[in-house]
Design a protein around this motif. Structure first.
Motif, PDB file in Angstrom:
ATOM      1  N   ASN A  68      -5.655   2.934  -0.592  1.00  0.00           N
ATOM      2  CA  ASN A  68      -6.404   1.870   0.087  1.00  0.00           C
ATOM      3  C   ASN A  68      -6.120   1.846   1.586  1.00  0.00           C
ATOM      4  O   ASN A  68      -4.973   2.018   2.002  1.00  0.00           O
ATOM      5  CB  ASN A  68      -6.036   0.505  -0.492  1.00  0.00           C
ATOM      6  CG  ASN A  68      -6.349   0.414  -1.973  1.00  0.00           C
ATOM      7  OD1 ASN A  68      -7.431   0.797  -2.413  1.00  0.00           O
ATOM      8  ND2 ASN A  68      -5.387  -0.061  -2.756  1.00  0.00           N
ATOM      9  N   GLN A  70      -5.207   0.003   4.747  1.00  0.00           N
ATOM     10  CA  GLN A  70      -4.545  -1.264   5.051  1.00  0.00           C
ATOM     11  C   GLN A  70      -4.534  -1.489   6.556  1.00  0.00           C
ATOM     12  O   GLN A  70      -4.085  -0.644   7.313  1.00  0.00           O
ATOM     13  CB  GLN A  70      -3.114  -1.280   4.496  1.00  0.00           C
ATOM     14  CG  GLN A  70      -3.031  -1.108   2.977  1.00  0.00           C
ATOM     15  CD  GLN A  70      -3.699  -2.227   2.170  1.00  0.00           C
ATOM     16  OE1 GLN A  70      -4.389  -3.095   2.705  1.00  0.00           O
ATOM     17  NE2 GLN A  70      -3.525  -2.186   0.865  1.00  0.00           N
ATOM     18  N   SER A 175      -7.252  -7.648   4.266  1.00  0.00           N
ATOM     19  CA  SER A 175      -6.187  -6.656   4.453  1.00  0.00           C
ATOM     20  C   SER A 175      -5.233  -7.075   5.566  1.00  0.00           C
ATOM     21  O   SER A 175      -4.012  -6.990   5.425  1.00  0.00           O
ATOM     22  CB  SER A 175      -6.801  -5.289   4.753  1.00  0.00           C
ATOM     23  OG  SER A 175      -5.787  -4.336   4.979  1.00  0.00           O
ATOM     24  N   THR A 180      -5.784  -8.855  -1.168  1.00  0.00           N
ATOM     25  CA  THR A 180      -7.009  -8.130  -1.538  1.00  0.00           C
ATOM     26  C   THR A 180      -8.239  -8.983  -1.222  1.00  0.00           C
ATOM     27  O   THR A 180      -8.136 -10.211  -1.123  1.00  0.00           O
ATOM     28  CB  THR A 180      -7.012  -7.820  -3.044  1.00  0.00           C
ATOM     29  OG1 THR A 180      -6.926  -9.051  -3.762  1.00  0.00           O
ATOM     30  CG2 THR A 180      -5.843  -6.927  -3.430  1.00  0.00           C
TER      31      THR A 180
ATOM     32  N   TRP B 147       2.977  -4.167   2.381  1.00  0.00           N
ATOM     33  CA  TRP B 147       2.418  -3.145   1.496  1.00  0.00           C
ATOM     34  C   TRP B 147       3.417  -2.221   0.817  1.00  0.00           C
ATOM     35  O   TRP B 147       3.020  -1.243   0.206  1.00  0.00           O
ATOM     36  CB  TRP B 147       1.345  -2.347   2.245  1.00  0.00           C
ATOM     37  CG  TRP B 147       0.207  -3.216   2.657  1.00  0.00           C
ATOM     38  CD1 TRP B 147      -0.626  -3.929   1.840  1.00  0.00           C
ATOM     39  CD2 TRP B 147      -0.227  -3.495   4.001  1.00  0.00           C
ATOM     40  NE1 TRP B 147      -1.536  -4.628   2.590  1.00  0.00           N
ATOM     41  CE2 TRP B 147      -1.332  -4.382   3.906  1.00  0.00           C
ATOM     42  CE3 TRP B 147       0.208  -3.088   5.277  1.00  0.00           C
ATOM     43  CZ2 TRP B 147      -1.998  -4.861   5.036  1.00  0.00           C
ATOM     44  CZ3 TRP B 147      -0.460  -3.556   6.390  1.00  0.00           C
ATOM     45  CH2 TRP B 147      -1.551  -4.439   6.269  1.00  0.00           C
TER      46      TRP B 147
END
Lengths: 191, 191
Positions: A68, A70, A175, A180, B147
Motif C-alpha cells: 500500500n 502510505q 493515509s 485506512t 505503519w
DNA sequence: TGAATTTCTTAACATACATCAATTTAATTT
DNA sequence: AAATTAAATTGATGTATGTTAAGAAATTCA
C-alpha cells in the motif's frame, strides 16, 4: 520573476535580507512546473533539489510491506517540499514525491543551496527557524499518533487544516492520518 | 570548565568556531546538576533554558486523558533537551522534563541563546543542521509508528539504541514506543 | 537488612482499527 | 455523453494492542 515574490516575503519574515542578497537568492532558484500525477522524485533517485511550492499540491509517500502507498507529507502553496534525508545526504531516497495538482515550484540544487547559505548567513537563520518549527510540528504529530484516537486526529486536522479537505481526496487524507479509507469513512459517518 | 569540552567538540563538528567565539560560547552556558527524579521543567512553566546533557539521562512526558504518563523523548549524554515549543515561544509548556539519573547539564537562557546565535553565525549553521536532523529523525519515527508493528519498532530500537536498555526501565521504553508495559513484556517473550 | 516501592510479567477479556469483498458515487478521459 | 477509472461507503469478520487484576522480581530506602 513574480514566482519568487512570495518566497522572498517568507524569507523576510524571519531573516534580514539586503537588496543585494535578494538578487543572489532569486538567481539561485529556478522556476519549474509539474502536471498533476507526475513525479517530482522517484524512490531510489537522489533528491537533487529542495522545492518551494508557489502554487499547487504535492504528496510524499512510500510503498509499505503490504504493497500500500502510505502518505506522510501533503504540502500546498507557500511550503517547502523535498526528501530532506536524501537531499542533505545526497543518497537515494526511500520516497516518492508526486503532484496532486498542476503545480508551479521554485527549485534549488543541493550545491547551490549549500553555497547560498554559506554566502548569506541570514538564510541560515531562516532555515534554522524553519526546521525548528517543522521539528516541533512533527513531534506534536507523533504524540497525537501515539496517544490520540483516529477520530480526534481527524477533527484536529479538519480544524487546523481545512483547506486540505477541499483539495485532496479522502483516501490520501486517511493515509496521512495513519488509518485506512474505510476507517476514515466510518469516522465521518459518526460525525 | 571541562563540562564544556564535549559540547564544543560537537559545535566544531558542523561549524567553524574561532578561539574568540569559543570563549563567548563557554561563558553563555552555565553548568548545573540535577538529582534523579527531580524536574528540570514542570507543565505550565515556561521552558526558560535549552540544555546540553553532559552526562545523565532525561525524559520528556505528559499526562494523557486517562491519567497515564506518556514519554516521547529520552535523551542521554551529549544530546540537547528542552521543550523547544515553549522555549522558542516563551509560553507555558505542555510537558514535564525529569531526570532519570543524577545528571550534569549545561544550560542557556532564551535571551542568551538568541544573542549568541546573532553574534556567532556559525552557530546558526550548527543549530540549522541539528534541527534538520532532528526533524528527519522524527519523521522516520512517525512513519514507523504509523505503519510498522510494535515488535518491529522494538527490534529497531534495540539495534539502533542499545544503550538506552541498559539505563532506562522498560516501562519508560514501552511508553516511548507508544505501547503499554504489558504489550512490551509480551513482545519480549516472543523473542 | 528488612520494608517499602517500583518494575516486570502473566492471564482473561475488551476494543479500535484493519482486512476483505461488494456496491455506490464521483471524477476523468475519449 | 458514454465509458472508464478513481474515490467513497458499507457490512462481516479478523487482529494487534489495550485494560484490568494479580503476583513475582528487582530496586530503593530507612
Amino acid at each position: 520573476m513574480k514566482e519568487h515574490n512570495k518566497m522572498m516575503y517568507y524569507f523576510r519574515k524571519w531573516a534580514t535580507i539586503t537588496e543585494e542578497d535578494e538578487a543572489r537568492i532569486r538567481s539561485a532558484f529556478e522556476p519549474i512546473s509539474i502536471k498533476k500525477k507526475k513525479d517530482l522524485l522517484v524512490k531510489d533517485q537522489v533528491c537533487e533539489y529542495n522545492y518551494f511550492i508557489v502554487k499547487g499540491c504535492m504528496r510524499t509517500f512510500f510503498i509499505d510491506k503490504k504493497g500500500n502507498e502510505q502518505i506522510f507529507q501533503i504540502r500546498m502553496d507557500n511550503n517547502w517540499i523535498a526528501d530532506l534525508e536524501s537531499f542533505f545526504s545526497q543518497k537515494p531516497s526511500k520516497y516518492n514525491i508526486e503532484a496532486l495538482e498542476n503545480s508551479s515550484l521554485l527549485r534549488i540544487s543541493y550545491k547551490n543551496f549549500e553555497h547560498l547559505l554559506a554566502d548569506i548567513p541570514a538564510l541560515e537563520k531562516y532555515f534554522r527557524v524553519l526546521f525548528q518549527k517543522a521539528y516541533v510540528n512533527t513531534l506534536n504529530r507523533l504524540t497525537a499518533t501515539m496517544w490520540e484516537s483516529a477520530m480526534d486526529r481527524y477533527n484536529e486536522m479538519l480544524k487546523e487544516n481545512p483547506e486540505i479537505f477541499q483539495r485532496v481526496p479522502l483516501i490520501y487524507i486517511a493515509s496521512f492520518l495513519g488509518i485506512t479509507p474505510e476507517s476514515l469513512s466510518r469516522i465521518r459517518k459518526q460525525i
